[in-house]
Design a protein around this motif. Structure first.
Motif, mmCIF file in Angstrom:
data_model
loop_
_atom_site.group_PDB
_atom_site.id
_atom_site.type_symbol
_atom_site.label_atom_id
_atom_site.label_comp_id
_atom_site.label_asym_id
_atom_site.label_seq_id
_atom_site.Cartn_x
_atom_site.Cartn_y
_atom_site.Cartn_z
ATOM 1 N N GLU B 94 5.914 7.701 -9.618
ATOM 2 C CA GLU B 94 5.110 8.668 -10.351
ATOM 3 C C GLU B 94 4.695 8.085 -11.694
ATOM 4 O O GLU B 94 5.321 7.149 -12.195
ATOM 5 C CB GLU B 94 5.928 9.948 -10.591
ATOM 6 C CG GLU B 94 6.358 10.662 -9.322
ATOM 7 C CD GLU B 94 5.167 11.189 -8.535
ATOM 8 O OE1 GLU B 94 4.270 11.795 -9.145
ATOM 9 O OE2 GLU B 94 5.142 10.969 -7.292
ATOM 10 N N GLY B 96 1.551 6.876 -14.614
ATOM 11 C CA GLY B 96 0.288 6.150 -14.688
ATOM 12 C C GLY B 96 0.328 4.803 -13.999
ATOM 13 O O GLY B 96 1.395 4.281 -13.662
ATOM 14 N N THR B 97 -0.842 4.254 -13.810
ATOM 15 C CA THR B 97 -0.958 2.979 -13.127
ATOM 16 C C THR B 97 -0.354 1.856 -13.957
ATOM 17 O O THR B 97 0.323 0.970 -13.443
ATOM 18 C CB THR B 97 -2.445 2.692 -12.842
ATOM 19 O OG1 THR B 97 -2.997 3.786 -12.121
ATOM 20 C CG2 THR B 97 -2.588 1.435 -12.017
ATOM 21 N N ARG B 155 -3.263 0.154 -5.045
ATOM 22 C CA ARG B 155 -2.722 0.933 -6.174
ATOM 23 C C ARG B 155 -3.670 0.886 -7.373
ATOM 24 O O ARG B 155 -3.858 1.884 -8.081
ATOM 25 C CB ARG B 155 -1.345 0.389 -6.558
ATOM 26 C CG ARG B 155 -0.654 1.146 -7.683
ATOM 27 C CD ARG B 155 -0.339 2.567 -7.272
ATOM 28 N NE ARG B 155 0.158 3.391 -8.394
ATOM 29 C CZ ARG B 155 -0.619 3.995 -9.264
ATOM 30 N NH1 ARG B 155 -1.929 3.878 -9.179
ATOM 31 N NH2 ARG B 155 -0.096 4.738 -10.229
ATOM 32 N N ARG B 158 -6.590 3.167 -6.856
ATOM 33 C CA ARG B 158 -6.193 4.541 -7.154
ATOM 34 C C ARG B 158 -6.198 4.768 -8.663
ATOM 35 O O ARG B 158 -6.605 5.832 -9.147
ATOM 36 C CB ARG B 158 -4.794 4.806 -6.586
ATOM 37 C CG ARG B 158 -4.527 6.268 -6.310
ATOM 38 C CD ARG B 158 -3.084 6.482 -5.908
ATOM 39 N NE ARG B 158 -2.274 6.906 -7.042
ATOM 40 C CZ ARG B 158 -0.952 6.914 -7.049
ATOM 41 N NH1 ARG B 158 -0.290 6.500 -5.990
ATOM 42 N NH2 ARG B 158 -0.286 7.327 -8.121
ATOM 43 N N GLY B 159 -5.757 3.715 -9.389
ATOM 44 C CA GLY B 159 -5.761 3.815 -10.841
ATOM 45 C C GLY B 159 -7.163 4.025 -11.391
ATOM 46 O O GLY B 159 -7.365 4.796 -12.326
ATOM 47 N N ASP B 162 -8.118 7.499 -10.673
ATOM 48 C CA ASP B 162 -7.395 8.439 -11.534
ATOM 49 C C ASP B 162 -7.845 8.376 -12.984
ATOM 50 O O ASP B 162 -7.386 9.154 -13.815
ATOM 51 C CB ASP B 162 -5.882 8.159 -11.477
ATOM 52 C CG ASP B 162 -5.282 8.502 -10.123
ATOM 53 O OD1 ASP B 162 -5.993 9.106 -9.302
ATOM 54 O OD2 ASP B 162 -4.107 8.162 -9.897
ATOM 55 N N ASP B 164 -7.165 5.836 -14.870
ATOM 56 C CA ASP B 164 -6.212 4.998 -15.609
ATOM 57 C C ASP B 164 -6.815 3.653 -15.974
ATOM 58 O O ASP B 164 -6.292 2.940 -16.841
ATOM 59 C CB ASP B 164 -4.968 4.729 -14.755
ATOM 60 C CG ASP B 164 -4.109 5.978 -14.606
ATOM 61 O OD1 ASP B 164 -4.345 6.940 -15.361
ATOM 62 O OD2 ASP B 164 -3.215 5.978 -13.745
#
Lengths: 214, 214
Positions: B94, B96-97, B155, B158-159, B162, B164
């Motif tokens: 869980e 932030g990236t 990943r 996804r960052g 998101d 990030d």
DNA sequence: GGATTTATGGAGCGATGACACCAAAAAAAA
DNA sequence: TTTTTTTTGGTGTCATCGCTCCATAAATCC
């Protein structure tokens, strides 16, 4: 032993002996061996592979180079001399420390992906895992890697002295970082990464260069 | 050949056969093999080394694991399952990236220098140089490395999604950078670098993290 | 040309590699 | 206890490993 030699006793490095001359050039054979070791590693390369690629017989091999391990030592030296010059050249180059490392990383991206050579680096990825019987070869390679990192650290220390880097710079840690990155790039190259991809990795690596304000 | 089977055919995974039970645990033997492969690599580990460390005979070895190469495949899976969990855990964590990658690199520094395990990574530094006869093993390892980089890239993507990371982020290049750095750290660990040194390398690597302003 | 010196090809060595086979042993099921 | 099923230790096989030896060929020096 009268000094009436035919030409000169030893004009340079060329031996002019009495008996039958060799039908191969030592340097050429050595380079062939170097490429094979580079491609396949120490124990991935067999005696027969070597004599085949070098174009010589087992006996010529043995009384010219002594043993497989001795040849490997020479192959490492040849690598540093012939194919690894870019590393030391980049560190010795004129200009700022940052520019030197920029050039170093860029050169690595190019040199690791030449189509006239095996991919990656002969030393970076060699003998990281090996049997107890090859501990001498492993230590040799590990020593070479340590020396490379030391060369990086020396250049970085000079950079600190020159004012190119903050006083607070940990030259050894930074050298270990760039040394690690180079070795990782060598693995990527071996796995088939493109020159452009390596160039990107190198560029990102330079983003970690110590800020003046740090 | 009457279908009167004894009790249940296969109650779970524990085989309750009729004949003599094995005098070793499969998983224990597999882990012993994994450690040996991890330490010495595929062809640095001999058949006799394996049977010795696993505490089983050649025939038990053969009819339990099939072949040396099949065992290596299983050992890789065991490595990912038993000793490589930290990698996927860090990516799945869980937060932030950036925090995830920070944790990932920090975990690598720890995991690569545990005194209850061989140094470095079983996959990162394996089979980068090998003979033509071991091309299958090499491709297996290269594939695992590619998959690891792909996991990093996923990943990072996804960052970006998101928020990030900047929209302009090249997730594949950045993944290749951190993948390279991890592999370089694995080599350093194998060459005897300390946990603190690896921690420093990881820290410097995070300085390359994309700026919000980039 | 004859003697000397050196390299060459080829055969072969002991050791080790991975793997295969087989009779004996051991434990569950009948 | 007997049968059945499976594991086990020991031995053998075939290939390859790095290395060595020896008779022969090819040069130079006298």
């Amino acid at each position: 032993m009268t000094p009436k030699k035919s030409g000169g006793p030893k004009p340079g490095g060329e031996r002019r002996g009495r008996g039958r001359p060799a039908c191969f050039e030592r340097e050429t054979a050595l380079c062939a061996a170097m490429r094979l070791f580079w491609e396949r590693g120490y124990d991935g390369t067999s005696f027969d592979d070597l004599t085949g690629a070098m174009g010589i017989s087992a006996s010529s091999f043995y009384n010219t180079f002594g043993s497989k391990e001795a040849l490997y030592h020479e192959a490492i030296e040849a690598y540093l001399r012939v194919a690894g010059g870019w590393f030391f050249d980049a560190l010795a180059r004129e200009g700022g420390t940052r520019a030197a490392f920029d050039a170093l990383m860029a050169a690595a991206a190019v040199e690791f992906t030449r189509d006239d050579q095996p991919a990656g680096c002969m030393i970076s990825t060699a003998a990281t895992q090996c049997s107890p019987g090859q501990v001498r070869v492993r230590d040799l390679l590990a020593g070479q890697r340590t020396r490379a990192d030391a060369a990086l650290a020396t250049r970085l220390e000079r950079g600190v002295a020159d004012g190119d880097l903050p006083e607070s710079t940990d030259a050894n840690a930074l050298a270990a970082f760039y040394g690690s990155l180079l070795r990782g790039m060598a693995v990527q190259a071996r796995d088939g990464a493109s020159r452009e991809r390596l160039r990107e990795i190198a560029r990102i690596g330079m983003l970690a260069w110590p800020d003046e304000g740090a």
